[in-house]
Structure formats: C-alpha cells, structure tokens
Design a protein around this motif. Structure first.
Motif, mmCIF file in Angstrom:
data_model
loop_
_atom_site.group_PDB
_atom_site.id
_atom_site.type_symbol
_atom_site.label_atom_id
_atom_site.label_comp_id
_atom_site.label_asym_id
_atom_site.label_seq_id
_atom_site.Cartn_x
_atom_site.Cartn_y
_atom_site.Cartn_z
ATOM 1 N N ALA A 280 -5.689 -17.381 -26.011
ATOM 2 C CA ALA A 280 -4.353 -17.016 -25.528
ATOM 3 C C ALA A 280 -4.153 -15.501 -25.570
ATOM 4 C CB ALA A 280 -3.276 -17.714 -26.346
ATOM 5 N N ARG A 281 -4.595 -14.863 -26.647
ATOM 6 C CA ARG A 281 -4.457 -13.404 -26.757
ATOM 7 C C ARG A 281 -5.297 -12.681 -25.716
ATOM 8 N NH1 ARG A 281 -4.366 -12.930 -33.314
ATOM 9 N NH2 ARG A 281 -2.139 -13.358 -33.523
ATOM 10 N N SER A 282 -6.464 -13.215 -25.414
ATOM 11 C CA SER A 282 -7.329 -12.565 -24.428
ATOM 12 C C SER A 282 -6.747 -12.649 -23.019
ATOM 13 C CB SER A 282 -8.728 -13.187 -24.443
ATOM 14 O OG SER A 282 -8.720 -14.479 -23.866
ATOM 15 N N ARG A 283 -5.893 -13.622 -22.771
ATOM 16 C CA ARG A 283 -5.282 -13.798 -21.458
ATOM 17 C C ARG A 283 -4.007 -12.980 -21.265
ATOM 18 N NH1 ARG A 283 -5.984 -20.310 -20.746
ATOM 19 N NH2 ARG A 283 -8.222 -20.270 -20.384
ATOM 20 N N LEU A 284 -3.505 -12.370 -22.325
ATOM 21 C CA LEU A 284 -2.302 -11.559 -22.205
ATOM 22 C C LEU A 284 -2.583 -10.321 -21.366
ATOM 23 C CD1 LEU A 284 -0.876 -11.638 -25.843
ATOM 24 C CD2 LEU A 284 0.022 -12.809 -23.842
ATOM 25 N N SER A 285 -1.671 -9.997 -20.489
ATOM 26 C CA SER A 285 -1.824 -8.820 -19.647
ATOM 27 C C SER A 285 -1.590 -7.565 -20.470
ATOM 28 C CB SER A 285 -0.823 -8.872 -18.496
ATOM 29 O OG SER A 285 -1.038 -10.008 -17.717
ATOM 30 N N GLN A 286 -2.271 -6.518 -20.078
ATOM 31 C CA GLN A 286 -2.091 -5.235 -20.759
ATOM 32 C C GLN A 286 -2.035 -4.136 -19.715
ATOM 33 O OE1 GLN A 286 -5.387 -4.925 -23.424
ATOM 34 N NE2 GLN A 286 -4.522 -6.338 -24.897
ATOM 35 N N GLY A 287 -1.459 -3.021 -20.083
ATOM 36 C CA GLY A 287 -1.407 -1.886 -19.178
ATOM 37 C C GLY A 287 -0.190 -1.907 -18.275
ATOM 38 N N GLU A 288 -0.302 -1.153 -17.197
ATOM 39 C CA GLU A 288 0.808 -1.020 -16.258
ATOM 40 C C GLU A 288 0.783 -2.151 -15.229
ATOM 41 O OE1 GLU A 288 2.450 2.381 -13.232
ATOM 42 O OE2 GLU A 288 1.338 2.988 -15.021
ATOM 43 N N SER A 289 1.952 -2.662 -14.896
ATOM 44 C CA SER A 289 2.062 -3.741 -13.913
ATOM 45 C C SER A 289 1.769 -3.228 -12.510
ATOM 46 C CB SER A 289 3.465 -4.341 -13.935
ATOM 47 O OG SER A 289 3.726 -4.926 -15.175
ATOM 48 N N LEU A 290 1.203 -4.099 -11.696
ATOM 49 C CA LEU A 290 0.958 -3.774 -10.296
ATOM 50 C C LEU A 290 2.219 -4.041 -9.483
ATOM 51 C CD1 LEU A 290 -2.573 -5.379 -9.776
ATOM 52 C CD2 LEU A 290 -2.020 -3.005 -10.305
ATOM 53 N N THR A 291 2.365 -3.346 -8.364
ATOM 54 C CA THR A 291 3.515 -3.583 -7.487
ATOM 55 C C THR A 291 3.231 -4.692 -6.481
ATOM 56 O OG1 THR A 291 2.764 -1.852 -5.994
ATOM 57 C CG2 THR A 291 4.370 -1.225 -7.686
ATOM 58 N N HIS A 292 1.944 -4.942 -6.214
ATOM 59 C CA HIS A 292 1.540 -6.003 -5.288
ATOM 60 C C HIS A 292 0.476 -6.877 -5.937
ATOM 61 C CE1 HIS A 292 3.503 -3.209 -2.557
ATOM 62 N NE2 HIS A 292 3.672 -4.257 -1.745
ATOM 63 N N CYS A 293 0.492 -8.144 -5.585
ATOM 64 C CA CYS A 293 -0.424 -9.128 -6.157
ATOM 65 C C CYS A 293 -1.875 -8.732 -5.890
ATOM 66 C CB CYS A 293 -0.139 -10.508 -5.554
ATOM 67 S SG CYS A 293 -1.235 -11.804 -6.155
ATOM 68 N N GLU A 294 -2.690 -8.861 -6.904
ATOM 69 C CA GLU A 294 -4.102 -8.534 -6.814
ATOM 70 C C GLU A 294 -4.853 -9.492 -5.883
ATOM 71 O OE1 GLU A 294 -6.880 -8.927 -10.375
ATOM 72 O OE2 GLU A 294 -6.162 -6.861 -10.558
ATOM 73 N N GLU A 295 -4.327 -10.702 -5.733
ATOM 74 C CA GLU A 295 -5.014 -11.723 -4.961
ATOM 75 C C GLU A 295 -4.522 -11.822 -3.508
ATOM 76 O OE1 GLU A 295 -5.668 -16.348 -5.844
ATOM 77 O OE2 GLU A 295 -6.153 -14.969 -7.483
ATOM 78 N N CYS A 296 -3.211 -11.888 -3.314
ATOM 79 C CA CYS A 296 -2.687 -12.131 -1.963
ATOM 80 C C CYS A 296 -1.922 -10.942 -1.374
ATOM 81 C CB CYS A 296 -1.799 -13.373 -1.958
ATOM 82 S SG CYS A 296 -0.239 -13.145 -2.825
ATOM 83 N N GLU A 297 -1.793 -9.858 -2.126
ATOM 84 C CA GLU A 297 -1.103 -8.640 -1.666
ATOM 85 C C GLU A 297 0.408 -8.789 -1.490
ATOM 86 O OE1 GLU A 297 -2.563 -5.586 -1.363
ATOM 87 O OE2 GLU A 297 -4.418 -6.493 -2.074
#
Length: 88
Positions: free
Chosen positions: A26-43
């Motif tokens: 569960a800890r390894s799946r937590l997001s870290q860093g700055e959030s993206l403005t657009h989806c990494e997968e579908c834009e």
C-alpha cells in the motif's frame, strides 16, 4: 497452541508477515511528488480539486479505477502456500 509440525506462535507470525506485506504494498502505491495536470494514460485533464486532494496524482479517475481493478485481480494468490488456499 500449535498443532502438527509448526511451533507455537507460527500462525500469528504468518498473519503478522501478511499484514506487513500488505502495508508495504500500500505504501509503495502512494503517489509522491507534484501532480500532473493531464492523465498519464489518456491525456484527459485532471481536475484541480483532485490534484490538491491527492498529492502526486498521475491518472484521471477512470484510468485510476482501471489500474486498481487490474491490481486487485492479480493479488488472489497466497504466496505462502497454505493448504487452505490450495484446496479452493
């Protein structure tokens, strides 16, 4: 009280190890860093409210749901190999 070939406390040790593994996963799946403005997968654009609520978010809600369904579908294997899990 343990039975058979196991020592006293072996069952609790296995439970503790399983819980520890789940917490690490569960800890390894937590997001870290700055959030993206657009989806990494579908834009698709990621709403600002989501970016503020989930630091380091990388996917829109629909892509995140797809990823989580795929991850939970693959976790049905008991790698410690208890007889109970093999009988199903």
């Amino acid at each position: 009280m343990a039975g058979g070939w196991s020592r006293d406390g072996a069952v609790q040790d296995q439970i503790d190890a399983s819980v520890e593994d789940a917490v690490k996963l569960a800890r390894s799946r937590l997001s870290q860093g700055e959030s993206l403005t657009h989806c990494e997968e579908c834009e698709a654009a990621i709403p600002e409210a989501r970016r503020k609520a989930v630091p380091g978010v990388r996917f829109c809600i629909s892509c995140q749901e797809k990823n989580e369904k795929q991850q939970t579908a693959q976790t049905g294997y008991n790698r410690r190999g208890s007889k109970d899990s093999q009988l199903k």
